[in-house]
Scaffold this active site. Structure first.
Site, PDB file in Angstrom:
ATOM      1  N   LYS A  11       9.351   4.836   2.590  1.00 46.23           N
ATOM      2  CA  LYS A  11       9.312   6.255   2.171  1.00 46.23           C
ATOM      3  C   LYS A  11       9.614   7.132   3.376  1.00 46.23           C
ATOM      4  O   LYS A  11       9.383   6.747   4.532  1.00 46.23           O
ATOM      5  CB  LYS A  11       7.964   6.628   1.564  1.00 46.23           C
ATOM      6  N   PRO A  97      10.902  -0.843  10.015  1.00 46.46           N
ATOM      7  CA  PRO A  97      10.214  -0.859  11.315  1.00 46.46           C
ATOM      8  C   PRO A  97       8.716  -0.631  11.160  1.00 46.46           C
ATOM      9  O   PRO A  97       8.302   0.225  10.370  1.00 46.46           O
ATOM     10  CB  PRO A  97      10.857   0.310  12.080  1.00 46.46           C
ATOM     11  N   GLY A 101       5.964   5.288  10.520  1.00 44.09           N
ATOM     12  CA  GLY A 101       5.806   6.426   9.608  1.00 44.09           C
ATOM     13  C   GLY A 101       6.587   6.256   8.325  1.00 44.09           C
ATOM     14  O   GLY A 101       6.847   7.219   7.607  1.00 44.09           O
ATOM     15  N   ALA A 103       5.645   3.837   5.965  1.00 47.44           N
ATOM     16  CA  ALA A 103       4.749   3.139   5.019  1.00 47.44           C
ATOM     17  C   ALA A 103       5.156   1.688   4.797  1.00 47.44           C
ATOM     18  O   ALA A 103       5.030   1.153   3.692  1.00 47.44           O
ATOM     19  CB  ALA A 103       4.652   3.896   3.691  1.00 47.44           C
ATOM     20  N   GLY A 104       5.629   1.052   5.843  1.00 45.86           N
ATOM     21  CA  GLY A 104       6.100  -0.342   5.748  1.00 45.86           C
ATOM     22  C   GLY A 104       5.026  -1.298   5.244  1.00 45.86           C
ATOM     23  O   GLY A 104       5.296  -2.160   4.396  1.00 45.86           O
ATOM     24  N   GLY A 105       3.811  -1.164   5.745  1.00 38.77           N
ATOM     25  CA  GLY A 105       2.733  -2.045   5.306  1.00 38.77           C
ATOM     26  C   GLY A 105       2.279  -1.696   3.893  1.00 38.77           C
ATOM     27  O   GLY A 105       2.071  -2.580   3.055  1.00 38.77           O
ATOM     28  N   SER A 106       2.148  -0.403   3.624  1.00 44.13           N
ATOM     29  CA  SER A 106       1.677   0.044   2.300  1.00 44.13           C
ATOM     30  C   SER A 106       2.626  -0.388   1.193  1.00 44.13           C
ATOM     31  O   SER A 106       2.194  -0.765   0.098  1.00 44.13           O
ATOM     32  CB  SER A 106       1.559   1.572   2.266  1.00 44.13           C
ATOM     33  N   THR A 107       3.923  -0.345   1.460  1.00 40.90           N
ATOM     34  CA  THR A 107       4.874  -0.707   0.400  1.00 40.90           C
ATOM     35  C   THR A 107       4.826  -2.213   0.126  1.00 40.90           C
ATOM     36  O   THR A 107       4.967  -2.646  -1.024  1.00 40.90           O
ATOM     37  CB  THR A 107       6.296  -0.201   0.732  1.00 40.90           C
ATOM     38  N   ASP A 139      -1.390   5.492   1.402  1.00 48.35           N
ATOM     39  CA  ASP A 139       0.006   5.536   0.953  1.00 48.35           C
ATOM     40  C   ASP A 139       0.321   4.497  -0.120  1.00 48.35           C
ATOM     41  O   ASP A 139       1.421   4.505  -0.682  1.00 48.35           O
ATOM     42  CB  ASP A 139       0.963   5.302   2.135  1.00 48.35           C
TER      43      ASP A 139
END
Ligand code: ATP
Length: 289
Positions: A11, A97, A101, A103-107, A139
């Site tokens: 995002k 990356p 910022g 939201a790589g982990g949240s997605t 997120d």
């Protein structure tokens, strides 16, 4: 079916204001989040129950134990539905990356909630998956819903925004400086806020026409850009190359540029590369169900 795979989209924030601090330590925010086509690939496979939850990731810097957001989301999912047969392997092909910022982990976590819902034949609705996800990260609910949303509360109160087809491309560049979100919040809390900046209505007005907003706002830029030279340089290159607008995403330090013109986009990619920065061209992802 024992294995399922899905894309997990990153995002960007087209608008991000940080409001008051709550009694629980979280900050209330007001944001417009936009999913973009840059994505990880997440695969979940059912394995022997005795093996429990195992995780692998192509990025060696991402933890693969219970600290991983996918591990936390899977555990919460099993607890919520009282599932005892908890043998699953989760593989993450990382392209987003980390600590950028985006939201790589949240997605990835949201993807696991959706895949487990299917793999275990639960048929939970989106709201229930969001309720489980927010216990892991603010997120995660947006990543479950996707598309374009106004996000309030700690990010979990979502109002999806229906848009016409979006006539712009997004160039994303991570300057290589990972930023911890709690540290960025602390820095921001110590600063006065500008009296004058683009409003959420300004941004909504542009995107309602399918256009990239010319003016955006991210409160975190104040706290992060003054001491991150590379992020400032990436933003300058995007704007000098002809981006309609450019801003930091979330708590940074990823910078994105919005482009209507392919020549300007190519100029930005080349200039960023000459300055030693990778970039990814992607598109806004429309709402999906
Ligand atoms: P946000 O935009 O939501 O603030 P971010 O993009 O800045 O998040 P992430 O990439 O989600 O940050 O990673 C933040 C932290 O979470 C890192 O310390 C990372 O090691 C850890 N982490 C746990 N699980 C994952 C995952 N699946 N992918 C990436 N990072 C993860």
């Amino acid at each position: 079916m024992h294995t399922l795979t899905t894309e997990a989209y990153a995002k960007i924030n087209l608008f991000l204001d940080v409001l008051d601090t709550r009694a629980d330590g979280y900050h209330n925010i007001k944001s417009i989040m936009q999913q973009v086509s840059l994505c990880d690939k997440v695969t979940v496979t059912k394995i022997d129950a005795e093996s429990g939850i195992t995780v692998t990731c192509t990025d060696p810097d991402v933890p693969t134990d219970e600290r991983n957001i996918v591990h936390k989301c899977a555990t919460r999912f099993f607890e919520h539905f009282g599932i005892t047969d908890r043998g699953i392997h989760i593989h993450i092909e990382k392209n987003i990356p980390s600590c950028g910022g985006l939201a790589g982990g949240s997605t990835d976590g949201a993807a696991v909630l959706k895949l487990l819902n299917e793999l275990y034949d639960i048929h939970a609705d989106r709201e229930t998956l969001c309720e489980i996800g927010v216990k892991v990260g603010a997120d995660v609910p947006f990543c479950v819903v996707g598309g374009t949303c106004i996000c309030e509360g700690i990010g979990e109160i979502l109002t999806p925004v229906k848009l016409p087809s979006l006539r712009y491309k997004v160039l994303i560049s991570f300057p290589g400086e990972g930023i911890s979100t709690p540290v960025a919040y602390k820095a921001l809390d110590a600063l006065p806020r500008p009296a004058d900046h683009a409003t959420i209505e300004d941004v909504l007005g542009s995107i309602a026409k399918g256009e990239p907003p010319r003016e955006m706002y991210n409160a975190f830029e104040l706290a992060v850009l003054p001491n991150h030279d590379k992020a400032r340089l990436v933003k300058k290159i995007m704007l000098d190359s002809g981006a309609v607008s450019s801003m930091m995403s979330g708590s940074g330090s990823t910078i994105f540029g919005l482009f209507e013109d392919d020549i300007a986009l190519d100029t930005a990619i080349t200039s960023l590369s000459s300055a030693g920065f990778d970039s990814h061209v992607c598109a806004p992802v429309p709402a999906h169900n």
